[in-house]
Design an enzyme around this catalytic site. Structure first.
Site, PDB file in Angstrom:
ATOM      1  N   CYS A   7      -2.421  -9.700  -6.751  1.00 13.69           N
ATOM      2  CA  CYS A   7      -1.028  -9.176  -6.455  1.00 13.69           C
ATOM      3  C   CYS A   7      -0.270  -9.512  -5.416  1.00 13.69           C
ATOM      4  CB  CYS A   7      -1.066  -7.552  -6.339  1.00 13.69           C
ATOM      5  SG  CYS A   7      -2.011  -6.820  -4.665  1.00 13.69           S
ATOM      6  N   ARG A  13      -2.618  -2.972  -5.148  1.00 14.78           N
ATOM      7  CA  ARG A  13      -3.036  -3.070  -6.633  1.00 14.78           C
ATOM      8  C   ARG A  13      -4.100  -3.828  -7.038  1.00 14.78           C
ATOM      9  NH1 ARG A  13       2.828  -5.337  -8.394  1.00 14.78           N
ATOM     10  NH2 ARG A  13       2.397  -6.102  -6.100  1.00 14.78           N
ATOM     11  N   ASP A 121       4.190  -1.869  -8.092  1.00 12.34           N
ATOM     12  CA  ASP A 121       3.947  -1.866  -6.935  1.00 12.34           C
ATOM     13  C   ASP A 121       3.963  -0.461  -6.559  1.00 12.34           C
ATOM     14  OD1 ASP A 121       3.352  -2.096  -4.265  1.00 12.34           O
ATOM     15  OD2 ASP A 121       4.914  -3.873  -3.692  1.00 12.34           O
TER      16      ASP A 121
HETATM   17  P1  4NP Z   1       0.280  -4.803  -3.411  1.00  8.77           P
HETATM   18  O1  4NP Z   1       1.355  -3.895  -2.664  1.00  8.77           O
HETATM   19  O2  4NP Z   1       0.939  -6.280  -3.696  1.00  8.77           O
HETATM   20  O3  4NP Z   1       0.058  -4.036  -4.728  1.00  8.77           O
HETATM   21  O4  4NP Z   1      -0.726  -5.116  -2.291  1.00  8.77           O
HETATM   22  C1  4NP Z   1       2.182  -4.435  -1.634  1.00  8.77           C
HETATM   23  C2  4NP Z   1       1.900  -4.164  -0.206  1.00  8.77           C
HETATM   24  C3  4NP Z   1       2.456  -4.546   0.842  1.00  8.77           C
HETATM   25  C4  4NP Z   1       3.667  -5.220   0.628  1.00  8.77           C
HETATM   26  C5  4NP Z   1       3.834  -5.820  -0.639  1.00  8.77           C
HETATM   27  C6  4NP Z   1       3.102  -5.296  -1.631  1.00  8.77           C
HETATM   28  N1  4NP Z   1       4.440  -5.765   1.802  1.00  8.77           N
HETATM   29  O5  4NP Z   1       5.197  -6.751   1.553  1.00  8.77           O
HETATM   30  O6  4NP Z   1       3.973  -5.662   2.906  1.00  8.77           O
END
Ligand code: 4NP
Length: 153
Positions: A7, A13, A121
């Site tokens: 992800c 995720r 997300d």
């Molecule tokens: P993930 O969610 O891709 O599902 O781990 C996110 C968590 C943090 C960020 C982006 C996506 N961020 O930019 O901090």
């Protein structure tokens, strides 16, 4: 067989996807996860993801975020991406068709036409969003685990 879930941040995720899929696969399978950005490198998964998984009997608390690297395309047999932006960024890192052929959208591979095959997300949502993400990943992982087990037969 080695499987990599990818992800953006590797704190919401893909850590959930790693924990859930690993819980459905027998010995001989290895599941890991990574992000396309290194912003959260070294961090444990988001507390809400850890709590949601724990509520369903899956322990993701010991995972640590890491960015995907070009060597992952040699080390892993199958690479599943959580959304289309991630898919695009991961494919851009591949070197040849053999590496590219390992990469797909997780929900598309599972044949689950939901949200244009994207796991959205949950980072900006409440616990409810994490619960929905868990449920979606749990369904897809059930389908994918059978596919992977059949492949190795
Ligand atoms: P993930 O969610 O891709 O599902 O781990 C996110 C968590 C943090 C960020 C982006 C996506 N961020 O930019 O901090």
């Amino acid at each position: 067989m080695k499987i990599l879930m990818v992800c953006l941040g590797n704190i919401c995720r893909s850590p959930l996807a790693e924990g859930i899929l690993a819980s459905k696969l027998p010995l001989g399978f290895e599941v890991d996860s990574a992000g396309t950005i290194s912003l959260h490198e070294g961090e444990h998964p988001d507390k809400r993801a850890v709590k949601t998984a724990q509520n369903h009997g899956v322990d993701i608390s010991k995972q640590r975020s890491r960015p995907i690297t070009t060597s992952d395309f040699q080390s892993y047999d199958v690479i599943y991406c959580m959304d289309r932006q991630v898919l695009h960024d991961v494919i851009e890192m591949t070197d040849n068709e053999q590496e590219r052929s390992k990469v797909s959208l997780f929900l598309e591979a599972a044949g689950m036409n939901i949200n244009n095959f994207e796991v959205k997300d949950p980072y900006w949502s409440e616990m409810e969003g994490f619960e929905e993400t868990f449920s979606l990943l749990d369904q897809a992982s059930g389908i994918i685990s059978h596919q992977l087990i059949n492949k190795t037969k």
